[in-house]
Design a protein around this motif. Structure first.
Motif, mmCIF file in Angstrom:
data_model
loop_
_atom_site.group_PDB
_atom_site.id
_atom_site.type_symbol
_atom_site.label_atom_id
_atom_site.label_comp_id
_atom_site.label_asym_id
_atom_site.label_seq_id
_atom_site.Cartn_x
_atom_site.Cartn_y
_atom_site.Cartn_z
ATOM 1 N N GLU A 274 0.574 -1.526 -0.170
ATOM 2 C CA GLU A 274 0.155 0.012 0.262
ATOM 3 C C GLU A 274 1.005 1.056 0.028
ATOM 4 O OE1 GLU A 274 -3.358 0.069 -0.182
ATOM 5 O OE2 GLU A 274 -3.599 -1.797 -0.453
ATOM 6 N N LEU A 275 0.201 2.125 -1.125
ATOM 7 C CA LEU A 275 1.505 3.201 -1.051
ATOM 8 C C LEU A 275 0.568 4.420 -0.166
ATOM 9 C CD1 LEU A 275 3.173 5.299 -1.630
ATOM 10 C CD2 LEU A 275 1.926 5.757 -3.913
ATOM 11 N N GLU A 276 0.663 5.019 1.105
ATOM 12 C CA GLU A 276 0.047 5.760 1.725
ATOM 13 C C GLU A 276 -0.442 7.200 1.429
ATOM 14 O OE1 GLU A 276 0.313 7.432 6.488
ATOM 15 O OE2 GLU A 276 1.870 6.030 5.930
ATOM 16 N N ASN A 277 -2.190 7.403 1.543
ATOM 17 C CA ASN A 277 -1.859 8.764 0.719
ATOM 18 C C ASN A 277 -2.216 10.083 1.576
ATOM 19 O OD1 ASN A 277 -3.392 10.752 -0.378
ATOM 20 N ND2 ASN A 277 -5.006 9.047 -1.366
ATOM 21 N N HIS A 278 -1.381 10.588 1.347
ATOM 22 C CA HIS A 278 -1.555 11.562 1.980
ATOM 23 C C HIS A 278 -1.606 13.700 1.243
ATOM 24 C CE1 HIS A 278 1.224 10.283 5.566
ATOM 25 N NE2 HIS A 278 2.077 9.370 4.264
ATOM 26 N N ALA A 279 -2.487 12.936 -0.243
ATOM 27 C CA ALA A 279 -2.800 13.934 -0.406
ATOM 28 C C ALA A 279 -4.480 14.915 -0.870
ATOM 29 C CB ALA A 279 -3.203 13.485 -2.031
ATOM 30 N N VAL A 280 -4.331 16.282 -0.933
ATOM 31 C CA VAL A 280 -5.593 16.857 -0.660
ATOM 32 C C VAL A 280 -7.048 15.811 -1.328
ATOM 33 C CG1 VAL A 280 -6.757 18.608 -1.225
ATOM 34 C CG2 VAL A 280 -4.666 19.215 -1.179
ATOM 35 N N GLU A 281 -8.245 15.531 -0.957
ATOM 36 C CA GLU A 281 -9.401 14.627 -0.174
ATOM 37 C C GLU A 281 -9.900 15.931 -1.928
ATOM 38 O OE1 GLU A 281 -12.976 12.500 0.591
ATOM 39 O OE2 GLU A 281 -11.468 13.207 2.134
ATOM 40 N N PRO A 282 -9.884 15.139 -2.660
ATOM 41 C CA PRO A 282 -11.151 15.761 -3.740
ATOM 42 C C PRO A 282 -11.830 15.868 -3.322
ATOM 43 C CG PRO A 282 -10.291 14.262 -5.251
ATOM 44 C CD PRO A 282 -9.812 13.762 -3.244
ATOM 45 N N VAL A 283 -13.254 17.630 -3.833
ATOM 46 C CA VAL A 283 -14.025 18.210 -3.663
ATOM 47 C C VAL A 283 -14.919 18.692 -4.409
ATOM 48 C CG1 VAL A 283 -15.596 19.435 -1.895
ATOM 49 C CG2 VAL A 283 -13.378 18.587 -1.194
ATOM 50 N N ILE A 284 -15.499 17.440 -4.235
ATOM 51 C CA ILE A 284 -16.391 18.085 -5.756
ATOM 52 C C ILE A 284 -17.889 18.784 -5.570
ATOM 53 C CG2 ILE A 284 -17.900 17.060 -7.721
ATOM 54 C CD1 ILE A 284 -16.479 14.375 -7.570
ATOM 55 N N LYS A 285 -17.451 20.111 -6.225
ATOM 56 C CA LYS A 285 -19.752 20.835 -5.412
ATOM 57 C C LYS A 285 -20.420 20.998 -6.447
ATOM 58 C CE LYS A 285 -16.283 23.336 -1.602
ATOM 59 N NZ LYS A 285 -15.777 24.515 -1.625
ATOM 60 N N GLU A 286 -19.592 21.312 -8.052
ATOM 61 C CA GLU A 286 -20.864 21.581 -8.767
ATOM 62 C C GLU A 286 -21.662 19.916 -9.000
ATOM 63 O OE1 GLU A 286 -16.134 22.298 -9.831
ATOM 64 O OE2 GLU A 286 -17.495 21.033 -9.151
ATOM 65 N N THR A 287 -22.692 20.500 -9.752
ATOM 66 C CA THR A 287 -23.847 19.674 -9.648
ATOM 67 C C THR A 287 -24.242 19.812 -11.610
ATOM 68 O OG1 THR A 287 -26.050 21.373 -8.887
ATOM 69 C CG2 THR A 287 -24.103 19.673 -7.602
ATOM 70 N N GLU A 288 -23.850 20.735 -12.077
ATOM 71 C CA GLU A 288 -24.194 20.939 -14.003
ATOM 72 C C GLU A 288 -24.383 20.387 -14.797
ATOM 73 O OE1 GLU A 288 -22.257 22.608 -11.974
ATOM 74 O OE2 GLU A 288 -23.482 24.496 -10.995
ATOM 75 N N ARG A 289 -23.403 19.599 -14.324
ATOM 76 C CA ARG A 289 -22.948 18.416 -15.550
ATOM 77 C C ARG A 289 -23.987 16.940 -14.940
ATOM 78 N NH1 ARG A 289 -19.348 19.849 -19.136
ATOM 79 N NH2 ARG A 289 -20.319 18.303 -20.811
#
Length: 503
Positions: free
Chosen positions: A251-266
């Motif tokens: 396993e490669l530990e995940n220290h990245a920023v968590e994606p945040v999806i705010k859009e709903t148009e598509r």
């Protein structure tokens, strides 16, 4: 003592919470607009399932009236009012209102001494169906319909009779119509339950979970947790981690920023964090394939002349007898490349070393120089079909000696020619690999259209619409007789690596 235990628990609680919520490397959001498209295709599927309803024979006796109803067949369906919507926290609700079902069945009737045989046309009106599908992550991390509730009712039913005994039949048809109404309503939900828990789940089996990308690495798209459903969206968190095939359990530990999806148009949004790309480059680095070698005639002639002139003194100091021996250039990445995603663009930082040697025949190689290289590549990420693709371009490049600053100064004249070598020789090879892409976890028969990539701080999103290139029934029938999809990785024949291969 109790106060000390409570204090220790408070100190450990943030760490325990973080450990229980692993950030996704890939996230998919399906919006209500995407669900509307699914509804139209799903309605066709439901119609096909209801048309194949099997109703058992109905026979009985009421006084002197004997009847036997068989070979019931659905002739036509009218589903004018239907609705598919999200229902928090893990459900999809599908409703059909005021539908009608036209039937045809064979009759055998005996009333006193009169015997009659023939067909009857009937219609069920005011059909209401309410189903709720529960979505969950299964044991291998695949999205599944884990449970279903269903309620079906028929407001009224009418049977049309003809012939000399029509008036008698209409008087006695209450027994037949009541029985048929009951039997039909009892078959709707089992039919839809089989369609959901068996057939639609076989469609979800076509979503890649753990696949081999090529002979070196694979991709893990397993769900990290159950889907999250809001009134307008369905969010899916995938691990999104590439792995080296020789160390699949690492396993490669995940220290990245968590994606945040705010859009709903598509209709759909797919987000990828820096971890997604970093894990691909880390896996290739582990596989020791981030290396290239140019020797003899493969070294561009202009560069060869410049290198021989630059290291002329070194050659005579080391071994003048090998001055005409072929040149060998070995480029080797020294650490896993790193991806940085900003609103202004995506870049990849690469550290490598370049060894320059002479390779006389039947004699050991003579090393002329070992220099360090640092480069920054710009990455254009785009989606084509269901393949995520990357186009790389060399932006910054510098070389320096690992031995001394004086030697670094002497190497300055090589910087421009070596950059040209990378741009004209190595970058086209890398881009030939990356343009084949990696598949996004969508069911077979569903593709993206009108894709738009947007960069954010630490992640990027791809907003797109959906379309069905194949119907649900077509895909389900294709895999109905096939064996179940294994939990082990499978080879992805249409996708290729996201990084360079060793030549």
């Amino acid at each position: 003592m109790a106060a000390g235990s409570q204090l220790l628990l408070l100190l450990l609680l943030p760490g325990l919470t973080a450990a229980s919520h692993s950030p996704p490397g890939c996230k998919i959001r399906i919006t209500s607009k995407g669900l509307d498209l699914v509804k139209h295709e799903g309605l066709r599927f439901v119609e096909q399932e209801l048309e194949n309803i099997t109703v058992s024979d109905l026979h009985g006796k009421e006084g002197q009236f004997h009847y036997n109803i068989s070979q019931v067949k659905v002739m036509d369906l009218q589903l004018p009012f239907s609705n598919l919507h999200f229902q928090p926290q893990q459900h999809l609700a599908f409703n059909i209102n005021n539908a009608s079902i036209s039937l045809r069945f064979r009759r055998q009737l005996l009333y006193w001494f009169f015997y009659d045989i023939g067909s009857i046309n009937a219609s069920a009106d005011g059909v209401h169906i309410h189903t709720v599908l529960q979505l969950a992550k299964d044991e291998v991390g695949r999205l599944k319909i884990s449970n279903m509730s269903c309620n079906a009712s028929i407001a009224r039913m009418h049977a049309g009779f003809s012939g000399t005994l029509r008036k008698v039949y209409e008087f006695l048809s209450t027994f037949i119509v009541t029985g048929m109404r009951f039997l039909l309503s009892q078959q709707i939900c089992p039919s839809l339950e089989h369609a959901s828990l068996v057939l639609l789940n076989s469609l979800l089996d076509t979503v890649p979970v753990r696949n081999y990308v090529d002979e070196h690495i694979g991709i893990d798209y397993s769900l990290l947790r159950d889907p999250v459903v809001s009134p307008e969206t369905l969010d899916l968190d995938f691990k999104g981690m590439f792995f080296y095939r020789a160390r699949e359990d690492q396993e490669l530990e995940n220290h990245a920023v968590e994606p945040v999806i705010k859009e709903t148009e598509r209709m759909v949004y797919v987000a990828f964090s820096e971890y997604f790309f970093d894990s691909a480059m880390h896996a290739y680095f582990q596989a020791s394939v981030l290396a290239m070698q140019l020797e003899g005639e493969k070294v561009p002639k202009d560069l060869e002349v410049l290198l021989r002139a630059t290291f002329f003194g070194t050659i005579f100091m080391l071994n003048p007898a090998v001055v005409d021996a072929p040149l060998r250039l070995v480029l080797q990445v020294s650490a896993p490349p790193r991806c940085v995603i900003k609103p202004s663009g995506t870049s990849i930082s690469v550290s490598a070393f370049l060894n320059i040697s002479l390779v006389p025949a039947d004699r050991p190689a003579v090393q002329l120089s070992s220099m360090a290289m640092e480069s920054k590549l710009s990455a254009k990420v785009y989606l084509q079909g269901k393949a995520l693709r990357v186009q790389l371009d060399l932006r910054r490049f510098r070389i320096y000696s690992k031995q001394s600053a004086l030697e670094s100064l002497a190497l300055f004249s090589l910087q421009a020619p070596l950059k040209t070598l990378l741009q004209l020789t190595i970058m086209p090879i890398i881009n030939e690999r990356t343009k084949k892409g990696v598949q996004i976890p969508l069911p077979e028969g569903m593709d993206f259209t009108r894709e738009v990539v947007t960069n954010h701080a630490g992640f990027l999103t791809v907003g797109a619409d959906l379309h069905f290139s194949k119907g649900l029934r077509e895909v389900i029938e294709k895999y109905r007789s096939a064996p179940a999809v294994p939990a082990e990785p499978t080879v992805q024949t249409t996708a290729a690596s996201t990084g360079p291969h060793q030549l």
